[in-house]
Design an enzyme around this catalytic site. Structure first.
Site, PDB file in Angstrom:
ATOM      1  N   ASP A   1       3.030  61.208  44.994  1.00 24.85           N
ATOM      2  CA  ASP A   1       1.634  61.027  44.464  1.00 24.85           C
ATOM      3  C   ASP A   1       2.168  59.264  43.282  1.00 24.85           C
ATOM      4  O   ASP A   1       2.133  59.574  42.001  1.00 24.85           O
ATOM      5  CB  ASP A   1       1.593  61.846  43.595  1.00 24.85           C
ATOM      6  CG  ASP A   1       0.130  61.533  42.620  1.00 24.85           C
ATOM      7  OD1 ASP A   1      -0.592  60.773  42.930  1.00 24.85           O
ATOM      8  OD2 ASP A   1      -0.518  62.124  41.695  1.00 24.85           O
TER       9      ASP A   1
ATOM     10  N   GLU B   1      25.199  41.617  28.948  1.00 23.91           N
ATOM     11  CA  GLU B   1      25.849  43.258  28.140  1.00 23.91           C
ATOM     12  C   GLU B   1      24.700  43.718  27.346  1.00 23.91           C
ATOM     13  O   GLU B   1      24.335  43.562  26.576  1.00 23.91           O
ATOM     14  CB  GLU B   1      26.548  42.143  27.261  1.00 23.91           C
ATOM     15  CG  GLU B   1      27.322  40.841  27.600  1.00 23.91           C
ATOM     16  CD  GLU B   1      28.128  39.634  26.708  1.00 23.91           C
ATOM     17  OE1 GLU B   1      27.196  39.654  25.497  1.00 23.91           O
ATOM     18  OE2 GLU B   1      28.756  38.864  27.387  1.00 23.91           O
TER      19      GLU B   1
ATOM     20  N   GLU C   1      23.442  46.223  24.797  1.00 22.43           N
ATOM     21  CA  GLU C   1      24.313  46.880  23.287  1.00 22.43           C
ATOM     22  C   GLU C   1      23.024  48.241  23.299  1.00 22.43           C
ATOM     23  O   GLU C   1      22.375  48.695  23.929  1.00 22.43           O
ATOM     24  CB  GLU C   1      23.647  46.040  22.458  1.00 22.43           C
ATOM     25  CG  GLU C   1      24.698  45.059  22.750  1.00 22.43           C
ATOM     26  CD  GLU C   1      24.570  43.706  21.161  1.00 22.43           C
ATOM     27  OE1 GLU C   1      25.464  43.110  21.165  1.00 22.43           O
ATOM     28  OE2 GLU C   1      23.728  43.809  20.849  1.00 22.43           O
TER      29      GLU C   1
ATOM     30  N   GLU D   1      29.797  47.809  18.007  1.00 26.11           N
ATOM     31  CA  GLU D   1      29.003  46.326  17.919  1.00 26.11           C
ATOM     32  C   GLU D   1      29.019  46.093  16.408  1.00 26.11           C
ATOM     33  O   GLU D   1      29.811  47.629  15.402  1.00 26.11           O
ATOM     34  CB  GLU D   1      27.664  46.546  18.527  1.00 26.11           C
ATOM     35  CG  GLU D   1      27.835  45.113  19.536  1.00 26.11           C
ATOM     36  CD  GLU D   1      28.245  43.791  19.174  1.00 26.11           C
ATOM     37  OE1 GLU D   1      27.879  43.906  18.124  1.00 26.11           O
ATOM     38  OE2 GLU D   1      28.458  43.391  20.481  1.00 26.11           O
TER      39      GLU D   1
ATOM     40  N   GLU E   1      28.344  48.728  22.900  1.00 20.48           N
ATOM     41  CA  GLU E   1      28.521  47.822  23.765  1.00 20.48           C
ATOM     42  C   GLU E   1      29.519  47.922  24.765  1.00 20.48           C
ATOM     43  O   GLU E   1      31.131  48.159  24.961  1.00 20.48           O
ATOM     44  CB  GLU E   1      28.749  46.012  23.658  1.00 20.48           C
ATOM     45  CG  GLU E   1      28.539  45.125  24.800  1.00 20.48           C
ATOM     46  CD  GLU E   1      28.236  44.205  24.184  1.00 20.48           C
ATOM     47  OE1 GLU E   1      27.848  43.247  22.955  1.00 20.48           O
ATOM     48  OE2 GLU E   1      29.279  42.996  24.366  1.00 20.48           O
TER      49      GLU E   1
ATOM     50  N   HIS F   1      22.809  40.477  26.317  1.00 19.82           N
ATOM     51  CA  HIS F   1      22.711  38.780  26.591  1.00 19.82           C
ATOM     52  C   HIS F   1      22.851  38.906  28.036  1.00 19.82           C
ATOM     53  O   HIS F   1      23.918  39.932  28.445  1.00 19.82           O
ATOM     54  CB  HIS F   1      24.300  38.381  26.159  1.00 19.82           C
ATOM     55  CG  HIS F   1      23.788  38.039  24.264  1.00 19.82           C
ATOM     56  ND1 HIS F   1      25.128  38.468  23.847  1.00 19.82           N
ATOM     57  CD2 HIS F   1      23.061  38.370  23.837  1.00 19.82           C
ATOM     58  CE1 HIS F   1      24.600  38.453  21.929  1.00 19.82           C
ATOM     59  NE2 HIS F   1      23.537  38.230  22.379  1.00 19.82           N
TER      60      HIS F   1
ATOM     61  N   ARG G   1      26.060  30.441  18.543  1.00 26.14           N
ATOM     62  CA  ARG G   1      25.176  32.277  19.350  1.00 26.14           C
ATOM     63  C   ARG G   1      23.665  31.961  18.386  1.00 26.14           C
ATOM     64  O   ARG G   1      23.237  33.557  19.142  1.00 26.14           O
ATOM     65  CB  ARG G   1      26.141  33.302  18.159  1.00 26.14           C
ATOM     66  CG  ARG G   1      27.543  33.261  19.580  1.00 26.14           C
ATOM     67  CD  ARG G   1      28.857  34.014  18.939  1.00 26.14           C
ATOM     68  NE  ARG G   1      29.721  33.775  19.404  1.00 26.14           N
ATOM     69  CZ  ARG G   1      30.092  35.256  20.283  1.00 26.14           C
ATOM     70  NH1 ARG G   1      29.440  35.659  20.534  1.00 26.14           N
ATOM     71  NH2 ARG G   1      31.300  34.430  21.704  1.00 26.14           N
TER      72      ARG G   1
ATOM     73  N   GLU H   1      24.628  31.582  29.230  1.00 28.07           N
ATOM     74  CA  GLU H   1      24.024  32.956  28.915  1.00 28.07           C
ATOM     75  C   GLU H   1      23.259  33.219  28.056  1.00 28.07           C
ATOM     76  O   GLU H   1      22.842  31.660  26.724  1.00 28.07           O
ATOM     77  CB  GLU H   1      25.619  33.141  28.069  1.00 28.07           C
ATOM     78  CG  GLU H   1      25.100  34.346  27.065  1.00 28.07           C
ATOM     79  CD  GLU H   1      26.548  34.291  26.218  1.00 28.07           C
ATOM     80  OE1 GLU H   1      25.843  36.198  25.509  1.00 28.07           O
ATOM     81  OE2 GLU H   1      26.826  34.000  25.652  1.00 28.07           O
TER      82      GLU H   1
ATOM     83  N   ARG I   1      20.712  34.601  25.767  1.00 30.41           N
ATOM     84  CA  ARG I   1      20.779  35.557  24.418  1.00 30.41           C
ATOM     85  C   ARG I   1      19.668  36.141  24.219  1.00 30.41           C
ATOM     86  O   ARG I   1      19.807  37.431  22.991  1.00 30.41           O
ATOM     87  CB  ARG I   1      21.677  34.564  23.053  1.00 30.41           C
ATOM     88  CG  ARG I   1      22.920  33.818  24.437  1.00 30.41           C
ATOM     89  CD  ARG I   1      23.565  33.718  22.839  1.00 30.41           C
ATOM     90  NE  ARG I   1      23.472  34.497  21.777  1.00 30.41           N
ATOM     91  CZ  ARG I   1      24.480  35.585  21.773  1.00 30.41           C
ATOM     92  NH1 ARG I   1      25.782  35.217  22.825  1.00 30.41           N
ATOM     93  NH2 ARG I   1      24.906  35.993  20.365  1.00 30.41           N
TER      94      ARG I   1
END
Length: 473
Positions: free
Chosen positions: A53, A132, A134, A215, A223, A272, A342, A361, A363
Site C-alpha cells: 500500500d 563520515e 557522526e 567525537e 564516528e 562530511h 574546516r 569534502e 562538510r
C-alpha cells in the site's frame, strides 16, 4: 556486487533461511520493511515483485492510487545480523504496478538515475561517495510534545553534567568535558567496545570500515567511517549503517541518534561527504591546480558553492539541522573552499598526495538526510559545475574567526533555517532536473511535505526556552 536470482536462492538455502525481509526507503529517509516466508521467494519475484500500500508510506501515493510494487534487487542480498530466525534481506526498487515504470519518488531510483546521468554526460563513469556520519550514543531519551506542554531530556554515563551525580552510591568520574571528547582513551571513552561491535557487525555484512572513534562532544558522540563506494552502493550502505548502529546500541541498553543537534552548547553531528569522479579507472579530480586538484574538481566545487543553499534543503533536511548550521561557531556554514580550513563548506583533504585520494569534502551535510537523495543532489551540483565551468573563486585559507567584519561580509553563508533552504530549492532546482534525475513532482512534493509536516509544526509550537525568557513579561 552483482548476483543473480538463482545465486540469491542458493544463498538462502546455504544459510538455512526461514524468512525473507524486503526493504525500501521512504521519501523522507526511513527504512521500511515487510517479511515473507522463504516459500514465497522464487525467481519470478525478482521480476514480478511484491505488492504493498503506497498510500501508507510518507510522501507517496494518494489513497485512490495506492497499489505499488517493490522489486527485489538480487545484488543487495545480505543476512540480517539481529533477527532470531535466519533472515535474508533484499533491498527493492519501487515500480508502478500498471506501467511498470520506476517510481519517481523512490529515493533509490533517483540515485540510480544520477549514476546513469553521470555516464551519459561523458564526464565520468563512477561517482565515489564517502560519508563520515557522526552520531550520539545515549543511555536514556525522554520527550513529549502536547497541546499544553513539551520537554526533552537525554542522558549518558559520559555526560559532563553527571560529574556530581550519585551513581549507585558512587561516581567514578572520567566524563569528557564539553568539546573535549575527541580521541581520549578509556575509561573516559566508555563506548570503545560498543563501537567496535558496531564496526565488526558492519564488516560481517561486507561493508568496509576505515575507522571508529569518539567525537568531540561529551555524552558519547562518535564516528564510524565507511570506505568510499559508488553512489547507489553507498546509499544502500548508509541505511544498513544506521540500522546496525541503532540495533547494536539497543541490544546493549543504549540508544543512537543521528539528530544534528541534540545537545545545547556542544558540537553538533555532521556528515562530511567526500565525492570524487572517475573515468576508465582514472581519477578525474587529481591535477596541478590548487591543493593538487584538477580544473574539473575546481569547477565541481564551484557547482556545489553555487547551489549550496538549495542543496541544504536535501542534505540538511530537518529544522534541527539549522541548530548546527549557525554562523560564528564551528559548523561549516561559510560558502567557500580551502585545503585545510574546516570552517569552510568545502575542504580538499591533504592527508595523501596520491592522485587516487584527490576528492572534494562537502562538510555542510548532516546524517538526518536521505542518503540516496543527498548524494544524488551533490553529484548533480558537481556535474553542473563541470558542464558550465563554474569558477569557485579564491580559496579561504584564513582563520574565519579572525577576519575583519568587512572581509567576512564577502563570504556568503549556508541557509539559516529549513524554510530558507526550501525557498532556495524552489528557486534553484534546474540543475537537479537534468536527465530526469529529480523531477518537478519530487521537488514540489519534498517542499510541500517538509513545510507541512516539519517547518510549520515547529513554528506553531511554543519553545520551552521561551517560557524561561518571556513568562514574566
Amino acid at each position: 556486487m552483482t548476483a543473480s536470482p538463482q545465486q540469491v536462492i542458493a544463498m538462502a538455502k546455504e544459510n538455512k533461511v526461514k524468512v525473507v525481509d524486503i526493504r525500501f526507503m521512504d521519501f523522507p529517509g526511513i527504512w521500511q520493511h515487510f517479511s515473507v516466508p522463504l516459500s514465497e521467494l522464487d525467481e519470478s519475484n525478482f521480476e514480478d515483485g511484491y505488492g504493498f500500500d503506497g498510500s501508507s508510506i510518507r510522501g507517496w501515493q494518494p489513497i485512490n492510487a495506492s497499489d505499488m510494487l517493490v522489486i527485489p534487487d538480487p545484488s543487495t542480498a545480505k543476512m540480517d545480523p539481529f533477527y532470531a530466525d535466519p533472515t535474508l534481506v533484499l533491498i527493492g526498487n519501487i515500480v508502478d504496478p500498471i506501467t511498470r515504470e520506476p517510481y519517481t519518488r523512490d529515493p533509490r531510483n533517483i540515485a540510480q538515475k544520477a549514476e546513469a546521468f553521470l555516464k551519459s554526460t561523458g564526464i565520468g563513469d563512477t561517482a565515489f561517495i564517502g560519508p563520515e556520519a557522526e552520531f550520539f550514543i545515549f543511555d536514556n531519551v525522554q520527550f513529549e510534545s502536547t497541546k499544553n506542554g513539551a520537554f526533552y531530556e537525554v542522558d549518558s554515563i559520559e555526560g559532563t553534567w553527571n560529574t556530581g551525580r550519585n551513581e549507585g552510591g558512587r561516581n567514578l568520574g572520567y566524563k569528557p568535558r564539553h568539546k573535549e571528547g575527541y580521541f581520549p582513551v578509556p575509561p573516559t571513552d566508555k563506548f570503545q567496545d560498543l563501537r567496535s561491535e558496531m564496526m565488526l557487525t558492519l564488516e560481517k555484512l561486507g561493508i568496509d570500515v576505515e575507522c571508529q572513534h569518539h567525537e568531540v562532544a561529551t555524552a558519547g558522540q562518535s564516528e564510524i567511517d565507511m570506505r568510499f563506494k559508488p553512489l547507489v552502493e553507498m546509499g544502500d550502505q548508509l541505511v544498513w549503517f544506521k540500522y546496525v548502529l541503532k540495533n547494536v546500541a539497543y541490544r546493549n541498553g543504549h540508544t543512537v541518534t543521528f539528530m544534528p543537534k541534540p545537545l545545547f552548547e556542544d558540537n553538533g553531528t555532521g556528515m562530511h561527504t567526500h565525492i570524487s569522479i572517475w573515468k576508465d579507472n582514472q581519477p578525474l579530480f587529481a591535477g596541478d591546480k590548487y591543493a593538487g586538484v584538477s580544473q574539473e574538481a575546481l569547477w565541481g566545487i564551484g557547482g556545489i558553492l553555487k547551489h549550496c543553499k538549495a542543496l541544504c534543503a536535501i542534505t540538511n533536511p530537518t529544522t534541527n539541522s539549522y541548530k548546527r548550521l549557525v554562523p560564528g561557531f564551528e559548523a561549516p556554514v561559510n560558502l567557500a573552499y580551502s585545503s585545510r580550513n574546516r570552517s569552510a563548506a568545502i575542504r580538499i583533504p591533504m592527508y595523501s598526495s596520491s592522485p587516487k585520494a584527490k576528492r572534494i569534502e562537502f562538510r555542510t551535510p548532516d546524517p538526518s538526510c536521505n542518503g540516496y537523495l543527498a548524494f544524488s543532489a551533490i553529484l548533480m551540483a558537481v556535474i553542473d559545475g563541470i558542464e558550465n565551468k563554474i569558477e569557485p573563486g579564491e580559496p579561504l585559507d584564513k582563520d574565519i574567526y579572525s577576519l575583519p567584519p568587512e572581509e567576512l561580509a564577502n563570504v556568503p553563508s549556508a541557509p539559516g533555517s529549513l524554510d530558507e533552504a526550501l525557498e532556495a530549492l524552489a528557486q534553484d532546482n534546474e540543475f537537479l532536473l537534468k536527465g530526469d534525475v529529480f523531477t518537478k513532482d519530487v521537488i514540489e512534493k519534498w517542499i510541500a511535505y517538509k513545510t507541512a509536516n516539519e517547518v510549520n509544526p515547529v513554528k506553531l509550537r511554543p519553545h520551552p526556552h521561551e517560557f524561561f525568557l518571556y513568562y514574566d513579561i
